[in-house]
Design a protein around this motif. Sequence first.
Motif, PDB file in Angstrom:
ATOM      1  N   ASN A   1       0.800  -1.213   0.000  1.00 22.09           N
ATOM      2  CA  ASN A   1       0.000   0.000   0.000  1.00 22.09           C
ATOM      3  C   ASN A   1       0.837   1.269   0.000  1.00 22.09           C
ATOM      4  OD1 ASN A   1      -3.031  -0.762   0.351  1.00 22.09           O
ATOM      5  ND2 ASN A   1      -1.912  -2.159   1.692  1.00 22.09           N
ATOM      6  N   GLY A   2       2.123   1.129  -0.244  1.00 23.57           N
ATOM      7  CA  GLY A   2       2.935   2.320  -0.439  1.00 23.57           C
ATOM      8  C   GLY A   2       3.879   2.666   0.678  1.00 23.57           C
ATOM      9  N   ALA A   3       3.872   1.921   1.781  1.00 23.03           N
ATOM     10  CA  ALA A   3       4.792   2.218   2.882  1.00 23.03           C
ATOM     11  C   ALA A   3       5.824   1.116   2.971  1.00 23.03           C
ATOM     12  CB  ALA A   3       4.024   2.321   4.199  1.00 23.03           C
TER      13      ALA A   3
ATOM     14  N   LEU B   1       8.716   9.310   4.955  1.00 23.00           N
ATOM     15  CA  LEU B   1       7.562  10.075   5.417  1.00 23.00           C
ATOM     16  C   LEU B   1       6.502  10.185   4.334  1.00 23.00           C
ATOM     17  CD1 LEU B   1       9.363  12.934   7.388  1.00 23.00           C
ATOM     18  CD2 LEU B   1       8.119  10.998   8.330  1.00 23.00           C
ATOM     19  N   LEU B   2       6.933  10.394   3.094  1.00 20.63           N
ATOM     20  CA  LEU B   2       5.989  10.488   1.987  1.00 20.63           C
ATOM     21  C   LEU B   2       5.236   9.181   1.786  1.00 20.63           C
ATOM     22  CD1 LEU B   2       8.090  12.487  -0.659  1.00 20.63           C
ATOM     23  CD2 LEU B   2       6.091  13.301   0.614  1.00 20.63           C
ATOM     24  N   GLU B   3       5.966   8.075   1.868  1.00 18.73           N
ATOM     25  CA  GLU B   3       5.332   6.783   1.648  1.00 18.73           C
ATOM     26  C   GLU B   3       4.394   6.407   2.788  1.00 18.73           C
ATOM     27  OE1 GLU B   3       8.575   4.141   0.913  1.00 18.73           O
ATOM     28  OE2 GLU B   3       8.825   4.797  -1.160  1.00 18.73           O
ATOM     29  N   ILE B   4       4.786   6.764   4.029  1.00 21.60           N
ATOM     30  CA  ILE B   4       3.901   6.488   5.158  1.00 21.60           C
ATOM     31  C   ILE B   4       2.651   7.364   5.068  1.00 21.60           C
ATOM     32  CG2 ILE B   4       3.671   6.625   7.667  1.00 21.60           C
ATOM     33  CD1 ILE B   4       6.604   5.853   7.878  1.00 21.60           C
ATOM     34  N   ALA B   5       2.806   8.606   4.625  1.00 21.92           N
ATOM     35  CA  ALA B   5       1.647   9.479   4.442  1.00 21.92           C
ATOM     36  C   ALA B   5       0.691   8.890   3.422  1.00 21.92           C
ATOM     37  CB  ALA B   5       2.096  10.874   4.017  1.00 21.92           C
ATOM     38  N   LYS B   6       1.229   8.344   2.339  1.00 21.86           N
ATOM     39  CA  LYS B   6       0.382   7.683   1.332  1.00 21.86           C
ATOM     40  C   LYS B   6      -0.335   6.484   1.950  1.00 21.86           C
ATOM     41  CE  LYS B   6       3.296   8.895  -2.644  1.00 21.86           C
ATOM     42  NZ  LYS B   6       4.194   8.343  -3.710  1.00 21.86           N
ATOM     43  N   PHE B   7       0.391   5.732   2.765  1.00 15.97           N
ATOM     44  CA  PHE B   7      -0.196   4.549   3.409  1.00 15.97           C
ATOM     45  C   PHE B   7      -1.338   4.951   4.346  1.00 15.97           C
ATOM     46  CE2 PHE B   7      -0.362   1.668   7.053  1.00 15.97           C
ATOM     47  CZ  PHE B   7      -0.588   0.449   6.410  1.00 15.97           C
ATOM     48  N   VAL B   8      -1.119   6.008   5.106  1.00 14.65           N
ATOM     49  CA  VAL B   8      -2.150   6.483   6.041  1.00 14.65           C
ATOM     50  C   VAL B   8      -3.416   6.860   5.286  1.00 14.65           C
ATOM     51  CG1 VAL B   8      -2.746   8.368   7.617  1.00 14.65           C
ATOM     52  CG2 VAL B   8      -0.526   7.236   7.811  1.00 14.65           C
TER      53      VAL B   8
ATOM     54  N   ARG C   1      -0.877  16.291  10.426  1.00 15.54           N
ATOM     55  CA  ARG C   1      -1.306  17.465   9.659  1.00 15.54           C
ATOM     56  C   ARG C   1      -1.355  17.158   8.169  1.00 15.54           C
ATOM     57  NH1 ARG C   1       2.049  20.233  13.399  1.00 15.54           N
ATOM     58  NH2 ARG C   1       3.774  20.198  11.896  1.00 15.54           N
ATOM     59  N   GLU C   2      -0.382  16.402   7.696  1.00 16.58           N
ATOM     60  CA  GLU C   2      -0.311  16.075   6.269  1.00 16.58           C
ATOM     61  C   GLU C   2      -1.452  15.170   5.827  1.00 16.58           C
ATOM     62  OE1 GLU C   2       1.807  16.798   3.623  1.00 16.58           O
ATOM     63  OE2 GLU C   2       2.503  18.440   4.891  1.00 16.58           O
ATOM     64  N   THR C   3      -1.940  14.350   6.722  1.00 13.32           N
ATOM     65  CA  THR C   3      -2.909  13.317   6.347  1.00 13.32           C
ATOM     66  C   THR C   3      -4.311  13.542   6.892  1.00 13.32           C
ATOM     67  OG1 THR C   3      -2.276  11.978   8.284  1.00 13.32           O
ATOM     68  CG2 THR C   3      -1.078  11.583   6.216  1.00 13.32           C
ATOM     69  N   GLY C   4      -4.471  14.548   7.757  1.00 17.24           N
ATOM     70  CA  GLY C   4      -5.772  14.776   8.359  1.00 17.24           C
ATOM     71  C   GLY C   4      -6.070  13.855   9.520  1.00 17.24           C
ATOM     72  N   ALA C   5      -5.074  13.129   9.982  1.00 14.12           N
ATOM     73  CA  ALA C   5      -5.262  12.219  11.113  1.00 14.12           C
ATOM     74  C   ALA C   5      -5.100  12.979  12.426  1.00 14.12           C
ATOM     75  CB  ALA C   5      -4.253  11.074  11.034  1.00 14.12           C
ATOM     76  N   LYS C   6      -5.395  12.315  13.525  1.00 13.60           N
ATOM     77  CA  LYS C   6      -5.180  12.854  14.859  1.00 13.60           C
ATOM     78  C   LYS C   6      -4.041  12.087  15.515  1.00 13.60           C
ATOM     79  CE  LYS C   6     -10.087  14.007  15.368  1.00 13.60           C
ATOM     80  NZ  LYS C   6     -11.322  13.779  16.179  1.00 13.60           N
ATOM     81  N   THR C   7      -3.654  12.497  16.703  1.00 11.76           N
ATOM     82  CA  THR C   7      -2.575  11.797  17.413  1.00 11.76           C
ATOM     83  C   THR C   7      -3.080  11.228  18.734  1.00 11.76           C
ATOM     84  OG1 THR C   7      -1.828  13.845  18.479  1.00 11.76           O
ATOM     85  CG2 THR C   7      -0.767  13.240  16.398  1.00 11.76           C
ATOM     86  N   LEU C   8      -2.456  10.133  19.140  1.00 14.98           N
ATOM     87  CA  LEU C   8      -2.755   9.470  20.403  1.00 14.98           C
ATOM     88  C   LEU C   8      -1.461   8.932  20.992  1.00 14.98           C
ATOM     89  CD1 LEU C   8      -5.953   7.199  20.032  1.00 14.98           C
ATOM     90  CD2 LEU C   8      -5.594   9.017  21.712  1.00 14.98           C
ATOM     91  N   VAL C   9      -1.420   8.783  22.306  1.00 13.53           N
ATOM     92  CA  VAL C   9      -0.260   8.204  22.967  1.00 13.53           C
ATOM     93  C   VAL C   9      -0.303   6.685  22.871  1.00 13.53           C
ATOM     94  CG1 VAL C   9       0.856   7.814  25.203  1.00 13.53           C
ATOM     95  CG2 VAL C   9       0.073  10.112  24.572  1.00 13.53           C
ATOM     96  N   LEU C  10       0.811   6.094  22.500  1.00 17.14           N
ATOM     97  CA  LEU C  10       1.028   4.655  22.648  1.00 17.14           C
ATOM     98  C   LEU C  10       2.338   4.526  23.407  1.00 17.14           C
ATOM     99  CD1 LEU C  10      -0.270   1.945  21.986  1.00 17.14           C
ATOM    100  CD2 LEU C  10       1.173   1.817  19.952  1.00 17.14           C
TER     101      LEU C  10
END
Length: 338
Positions: A151-153, A265-272, A296-305
Motif C-alpha cells: 500500500n505504499g509504505a 515520510l511520503l510513503e507512510i503518508a500515502k499509506f495512512v 497534519r499532512e494526512t488529516g489524522a489525529k494523534t494518540l499516545v502509545l
Amino acid sequence: MRCRFVRRWRKGNVLTAAVLAALMIVMAGCGKNEAASGLKDDQMNVVTSFYPVYFLAKSIGGDAVNVVNLIPAGVEPHDWTPKSQDLNTASKAQLLLYNGAGLENWVEDFLQGLPKNSTLKTKAVSDGIKLIEASGEDEEHEGEEHAAEENGAHDVEEHAHEHAGDHDPHTWVSPRSMLVMADNVLKALSEADAAHQADFEANYKVLQERLAKLDGDFTSKLGAVKQKDIVTTHQAFGYLARDYGLNQVAIMGLSPDAEPKAQDLLEIAKFVKANGITYIFFEELVSDELANTLARETGAKTLVLNPAEGLTKAQEKAGDDYVTLMERNLDNLLKALQ
C-alpha cells in the motif's frame, strides 16, 4: 582524590573490560557510601537496568529485597548511559537483572570488568522469548509488514538505529512477553535468595494473574477489531504487533532518535491516506513533532502509545505501573482501530 566519572557511554566508545576493572577499583576509594548508592546491608540488593525490569523485581521481590533501578523516572532509556557510580552500585549488589536482547550494550563489558571473586549473579530476563530480527520480520509473522509495502509504505526497519545485537530489544511491550520475563525474575530471585522463595512465589502468583488478565484483554479485544494497522513514531511495538495480530508501520527505527528519510515520510503518508488510518501514535518520553507533522499532512489525529520504558514523574506520583500504562495503551488502540 577527586573521582572522575564517565559521563557518556556510546557505541564506538565503549570502555574495555580492563578499563572497567580499573575504574571500579578507583571507585572503591571514592568514598561513596551504601546509603548514597541506594544499597542496604540488611536485605538482598537487586539492581535493575530500567523500569519494566524494576517493576517485575519489585512486584515479585516485595519486602524481602531492596531493588535499585539505574534509570530515573522520566528518562528515555535509549538516551541513557551508565556513569561510573552506576556500575559501582551494580557491582556491589547481589543480583543484576537486565532486559537483554541487545538493549543494554554496556552489560557485556561491565561483566567482564568484575573481579574474578565477584559473587554478583546476573540474569537477562528476556531469555526464552522468540526475538524479532532487527533486519527483517519475525518468521512467525513474516507477512506483518507486507501489507504496508503493498500500500505504499516500505519497511522503515532498514533505516533503524543499530543496537548492540541483531534483534528488536523491546520485548516488554507485549504483556505476553512480560509473562515470560516475570517467570525469569522469579527464578533469578529464588536462586539468589532461597530463604525467601515462598514469598517470591506468592508475590509472583499475584503478578502473574494481573499480567495474564492483561494478555487476555489484549488478545480478545484486539482480535475483534477490523483495522489492524498502527502507525507509530518509534518502532517499539513489534512484539505487541506480533502477539496480537497487528501491523506496525513506524516512522523511525528501533531507537527513537533514528532520523527517517523524507521518502519514508511520503510513503507512510500515502499509506495512512490509502488505508483510512485516523490516528498516529506518539510517545510521552520523546518528541511528538514527527507524529504531529504526519497528522497534519494526512488529516489524522494523534494518540499516545506508551512503550512503558519508564514512568514520568507525574505517573510515578500517581501510582501508575506497567499494568496501568498498558491498560491505557489498550484503550487508545481500540479507539484508533475501531
